[in-house]
Every structure is written in structure tokens, then in C-alpha cells.
Scaffold this active site. Structure first.
Site, PDB file in Angstrom:
ATOM      1  N   LYS A  51       0.825  -1.218   0.000  1.00  0.00           N
ATOM      2  CA  LYS A  51       0.000   0.000   0.000  1.00  0.00           C
ATOM      3  C   LYS A  51       0.864   1.274   0.000  1.00  0.00           C
ATOM      4  O   LYS A  51       1.774   1.402   0.826  1.00  0.00           O
ATOM      5  CB  LYS A  51      -0.901  -0.027   1.237  1.00  0.00           C
ATOM      6  CG  LYS A  51      -1.763   1.212   1.446  1.00  0.00           C
ATOM      7  CD  LYS A  51      -2.889   1.305   0.456  1.00  0.00           C
ATOM      8  CE  LYS A  51      -3.634   2.636   0.593  1.00  0.00           C
ATOM      9  NZ  LYS A  51      -4.463   2.941  -0.588  1.00  0.00           N
ATOM     10  N   ASN A  75     -11.639   4.799  -8.425  1.00  0.00           N
ATOM     11  CA  ASN A  75     -11.426   4.918  -6.993  1.00  0.00           C
ATOM     12  C   ASN A  75     -10.845   6.277  -6.667  1.00  0.00           C
ATOM     13  O   ASN A  75     -10.121   6.877  -7.459  1.00  0.00           O
ATOM     14  CB  ASN A  75     -10.528   3.799  -6.467  1.00  0.00           C
ATOM     15  CG  ASN A  75      -9.059   4.170  -6.527  1.00  0.00           C
ATOM     16  OD1 ASN A  75      -8.542   4.851  -5.640  1.00  0.00           O
ATOM     17  ND2 ASN A  75      -8.389   3.744  -7.583  1.00  0.00           N
ATOM     18  N   GLY A  78      -7.512   8.220  -2.008  1.00  0.00           N
ATOM     19  CA  GLY A  78      -6.733   9.365  -1.522  1.00  0.00           C
ATOM     20  C   GLY A  78      -5.564   8.967  -0.634  1.00  0.00           C
ATOM     21  O   GLY A  78      -5.255   9.642   0.348  1.00  0.00           O
ATOM     22  N   CYS A 137      -0.241   9.426  -8.498  1.00  0.00           N
ATOM     23  CA  CYS A 137      -1.566   9.275  -7.919  1.00  0.00           C
ATOM     24  C   CYS A 137      -2.415  10.505  -8.235  1.00  0.00           C
ATOM     25  O   CYS A 137      -2.065  11.616  -7.867  1.00  0.00           O
ATOM     26  CB  CYS A 137      -1.508   9.068  -6.417  1.00  0.00           C
ATOM     27  SG  CYS A 137      -3.136   8.697  -5.762  1.00  0.00           S
ATOM     28  N   THR A 200      -3.617   4.790 -12.639  1.00  0.00           N
ATOM     29  CA  THR A 200      -4.993   4.907 -13.125  1.00  0.00           C
ATOM     30  C   THR A 200      -5.194   6.148 -14.003  1.00  0.00           C
ATOM     31  O   THR A 200      -4.471   7.129 -13.893  1.00  0.00           O
ATOM     32  CB  THR A 200      -5.975   4.979 -11.945  1.00  0.00           C
ATOM     33  OG1 THR A 200      -5.573   6.058 -11.104  1.00  0.00           O
ATOM     34  CG2 THR A 200      -5.973   3.698 -11.150  1.00  0.00           C
TER      35      THR A 200
END
Lengths: 309, 231
Positions: A51, A75, A78, A137, A200
Site C-alpha cells: 500500500k 477509486n 486518496g 496518484c 490509473t
């Protein structure tokens, strides 16, 4: 005399780290392994990208964080994580009990200093084989997105982490750019040992009855089988542009997808969203790969990297 | 948690937008009241989390409300079709904590898990309070009565108005109902709903704030005790 192999060779190398097979659960879909260790022996996995960890603990974004899409999901978690200190003190020792091979430390940050602090700390952990630097991210306002979308900023993070750590560093790239190969080249020039891609894609869903975005943060990261063809194209773009090992990911859900991604130019692959709907998917793929390789006349995965003509 | 292929043995409309599905698993297994399952539907990427209404040997009853494309698709599944199910999921109610005469409060599609709970603790003489928005949406009143538990019905009002102050309350329903229940409860346990991806604690898609940080609704919940809430 050359020894004849009875079973196809699934092993791969990633910047000096040996993997028994190329299958790695992707960061953010596997936690620190605990939930899956109840289901199967994790030691069958090539490695685990744990993670995404930040210097400080983060709760992440408000709910709802999840929206469904055709052949995928959005998703907006955060970067919820317990923070560097707790990951080192609690999560890694717990992970060592259920997984005996080297793991991949996925690191996120909001400043170069934060990346460096995390990289320095994980560099000291014996359990960690590779540092995977997430410059992509898309979920956090003013967060990693700026680093991953600009070749100069991506190179700045890469160079700083390179200086701070001895272990191999893979930069995990955002696909939300016009020319991903240009970013990869900048990272290579700044001292990266490898590239992970793709993270993503920015996406959004709107609830037409409520006239409102489905997720609280409005926009989030789109993943799942829907993005697989774009990921294959982007991995191949990067393969053609740099001379670095690649971890390819984006919508992989089957052993066939794994072979396709390696033929596009990946050395190893990561599986993300598919874990969330079939928690045994990595195991199934690892079990299926040898027979699929035999069917396709592949004796070693190393031989087919980027072989697509 | 196991991945299992269950066979649909019944799927019928029992009230407005409310459907009851019964599925047969390859073998019997234990479930706790408050637990749920994740159902895979053809052509849908994410599974659908549905609370368990009842388990009798190898047959599970699920009562679901049609709220979108996925649950609408579920209504078209026919007897004999097979369903890919992850079960059981979540923590379920801590039955030992529930005293004699506890209030079990269910609102709308929050009623089904209360049936499972009422059945499990029927000997503790719980008092059941069911709330429905309209007459057309009422279901399971007789099923509760058949368990021999005192059952109150509230149609169109606030079901929590009927519950005595200071009760031990187990509740499932919309958050506004849970908050109203919590305001009256001396103590209790509530089951929560959230949009989920995995349903087994891996993705952090459903983390909710509690007193000591956060809980994953799917794995650490969906049942959360009054003392743990940040309300």
C-alpha cells in the site's frame, strides 16, 4: 550440456531482483497482504507492491470513494495509509510473517523531501527489494500529479530519491500525459532503475438522478479491464523509448493478459483492480501461466519481452 | 470468506422495488446476523454487496431493493441460474452483548438483517420495530411475527419515534435513522452501508471515521458499536 527444462521458465529479473514469476499485486489493491493471506499462501507471488506509503498517516478522501464503470471502476481513496513510522514498525514485520520474499515499497509524496524521507527509510529495510516511486496518484489535490505530469519534475524526484537510496528505484508513471515516453526518458536520465506503468486514468461518473458526481472527490482513478489496451500501448511506447526494466500494469485480469503485456515490453506485471473482484486472481494466473506458455511455445518469459512485431 | 457458486431457487418481487432471492450453496455454512455477501453479475465489474436475511442449512435468503442497473439486473435472474458469491463477509452482530428485550430497528432495506438477528436471539425476547416509507413497501411483517417476537410497524413516519428512550438498540437503515436511534440508545450496535469495491478489507474504498481513527465498513464492520462511533 544444456539441461532441458520440463516446465517453462516463469522467472524474471527486475534491476537485479530475481522473481520466481512475473506476477505482483499492485499497490493499493492488496493492502499489506493480510486480507489475502487468509485465502492462499502469498509466497507463490513474484513479489508484492504494498500500500502506497506517505511520511505522515493519511485518512484519505471522504466517502463515497468508489464508482463502477463498464469493465472497470473509479477509486478515490486518496492514499489512505498509516504513515511511514507505522508501516516500518507494524506493517512490514506483520508482512514478513506471511510473505518471505522481497517486497516492493510503494512511496507517495507531496514534496521532494517527503519522497526522500520515505525512500531513505525503506532503503534500510532488508525486506524491501525495490522502491516504487508513485509520481502519479491522481487523487490528491496538489499532490503527486504535478511530479508525474512534467518531465522536469519527474526527473527532480527521481534524482533526489536516487541520491537518497541504494536499492533499485522504479518510477510509477501517470498515464494522464500526452507523451509518456518523454517522462520515462527523463526518469531514465535522472537515474531511475526501472519504470512502472500505468497508474490509473483520471475519470468521473455522474449520478443522473441526483445530478451529482458519484464519488465525493468528484474525479478519481479509472482502472480495470477497460484500460488494458491503453496500458499495452503505453508500455510499448516506454519500451521503445528507454533501456530499463518495466513493470507493466493496467487492467490485467488473466494469464493471456500477462503474456500480452510482456510481449508489449514488460519484464514483470502487476495486477490491481482484478484482485478486488476475484481475490484469488493472482493465484489462478500463476497456476495457469505454465500451461499457457506451453500452448504458445514459450520456454522462458525473458525471451518474449517486447517481441511483438 | 469463500468464493462459491450458488444456484438460484427463487427470485420474486415481495413489495414495491423489493425482491427476495433464495440461493442454494454446495454445502451448509454458518453465518452471523449482520454479515453480507458479494454477488458477481454478468457484465458488471464490481460485485454487489447484499446483506444476509436468513440462512437455513445450505439455503440463503437475500432481500434486496432495486436501486440501480445492477440490482435491476438481479431481478431478471431466473430460477436455476448460477450465481458467483463471496460469502460470508463482515463481522456481524456481537450476540453476547445484546441484552434481553433489546430493540431491533430496521428501516426499509435495513429490515432483512434484522430478521436474521431476531431469529438468532429470539429467546432473548427482542422487540422489533420496522419502518417503511409506504404501505406498498412493507415486507416481512408476518415473518417476524412467526418468530414469536413482538413486532411494531411504522409506515411513513420515523420508526425511531416508537422506540423507548434508553433502550439497547440494534439497527440497520439509512444513516439518518441510525443517528436518530443512536440519540435514544443507552447502548447498541448498528450496521452501516457504504459503496464498496472489494468487500473484504483490501481496497480502503469504504473507510469510515470512528472515535479511534477509522474502520473499514466491509471488514471491521458493517456492524459498529455505539461506543466506537464518532457521533
Amino acid at each position: 550440456m544444456v539441461e532441458s527444462r520440463k516446465t517453462p521458465d516463469m522467472s524474471v529479473d527486475l534491476a537485479g531482483m530475481h522473481l520466481d514469476n512475473p506476477v505482483i499485486p499492485a499497490s493499493g489493491t492488496f493492502g499489506f497482504g493480510r486480507e489475502y493471506a487468509d485465502l492462499y499462501d502469498l509466497n507463490i507471488l513474484g513479489s508484492i507492491s504494498f500500500k502506497g506509503t506517505t511520511r505522515d498517516p493519511r485518512y484519505g478522501n471522504e466517502l463515497p470513494r468508489i464508482a463502477e464503470c463498464t469493465a472497470g471502476m473509479i477509486n478515490s481513496v486518496g492514499l489512505q495509509n498509516p504513515g511511514l513510522e507505522a508501516v516500518l514498525a507494524e506493517e512490514l514485520p506483520a508482512l514478513a510473517k506471511i510473505y518471505s520474499k522481497k517486497v516492493i515499497a510503494n512511496i507517495s509524496g507531496f514534496s521532494v523531501d517527503e519522497y526522500v524521507a520515505c525512500a531513505e527509510a525503506f532503503d534500510q529495510a532488508d525486506q524491501v527489494g525495490i522502491l516504487e516511486i508513485n509520481v502519479s496518484c491522481p487523487n490528491v489535490h496538489g499532490g503527486g500529479i504535478a511530479f508525474g505530469q512534467d518531465p522536469k519534475e519527474a526527473a527532480r524526484v527521481t534524482a533526489a530519491v536516487r541520491k537518497a537510496a541504494k536499492k533499485p528505484i522504479f518510477i510509477k508513471l501517470s498515464p494522464n500525459v500526452t507523451d509518456i515516453a518523454e517522462i520515462a526518458k527523463a526518469c531514465e536520465a535522472a537515474g531511475a532503475d526501472g519504470i512502472s506503468l500505468v497508474n490509473t486514468f483520471l475519470g468521473a461518473r455522474i449520478d443522473i438522478k441526483r445530478r451529482a458526481f458519484v464519488i465525493a472527490n468528484k474525479k478519481g482513478g479509472f482502472s480495470g479491464p477497460a484500460i488494458f489496451p491503453i496500458a499495452v500501448r503505453m508500455v510499448n511506447d516506454v519500451y521503445n523509448a528507454v533501456d530499463l526494466p518495466i513493470m507493466g500494469m493496467g487492467g490485467i485480469a488473466s494469464a493471456e493478459d500477462v503474456i500480452e503485456m510482456i510481449m508489449a515490453g514488460a519484464d514483470a506485471i502487476q495486477i490491481g483492480a482484478a484482485n478486488l473482484v476475484d481475490p484469488w486472481v493472482c493465484k489462478k494466473i500463476i497456476e495457469r501461466l505454465p500451461s499457457l506458455m506451453e500452448e504458445l511455445g514459450i520456454s522462458s518469459l525473458k525471451e518474449i519481452k517486447g517481441c511483438a512485431k | 470468506m469463500k468464493q462459491q457458486i450458488a444456484e438460484i431457487i427463487e427470485n420474486k418481487n415481495i413489495a414495491r422495488s423489493i425482491w427476495q432471492m433464495r440461493i442454494r450453496f454446495p454445502e451448509a455454512f454458518d453465518v452471523k446476523a449482520g454479515q453480507f455477501v458479494q454477488i458477481s453479475l454478468p457484465g458488471r465489474f464490481l460485485r454487489r454487496p447484499i446483506s444476509i436475511c436468513d440462512m437455513d442449512g445450505d439455503v440463503m435468503t437475500l432481500v434486496y431493493k432495486v436501486v440501480g442497473g445492477g440490482t435491476d439486473q438481479m431481478t431478471r435472474l431466473a430460477e436455476g441460474e448460477q450465481l458467483d458469491v463471496l460469502a460470508p463477509l463482515g463481522n456481524g452482530y456481537d450476540l453476547d452483548q445484546i441484552p434481553e428485550g433489546a430493540a431491533l430497528v430496521g428501516g426499509g432495506v435495513g429490515v432483512p438483517p434484522m430478521y436474521c438477528l431476531a431469529k438468532a436471539i429470539a429467546d432473548k425476547k427482542p422487540v422489533v420495530y420496522l419502518g417503511f416509507a409506504s404501505e406498498e413497501e412493507v415486507f416481512f411483517k408476518e415473518a417476524f411475527e412467526a418468530l414469536g417476537v413482538e413486532t411494531h410497524l411504522n409506515i411513513g413516519g420515523y420508526v425511531t419515534d416508537d422506540v423507548p428512550d434508553g433502550a439497547y438498540i440494534c439497527a440497520c437503515g439509512p444513516e439518518v435513522m441510525l443517528r436518530a436511534a443512536n440519540a435514544k440508545a443507552a447502548d447498541g450496535q448498528y450496521s452501516f452501508e457504504a459503496r464498496m469495491a472489494c468487500g473484504f478489507g483490501a481496497c480502503m474504498g469504504c473507510s469510515m471515521h470512528v472515535k479511534d481513527g477509522y474502520k473499514r465498513v466491509c471488514k471491521d464492520g458493517p456492524v459498529i458499536g455505539k461506543e466506537e462511533l464518532a457521533w
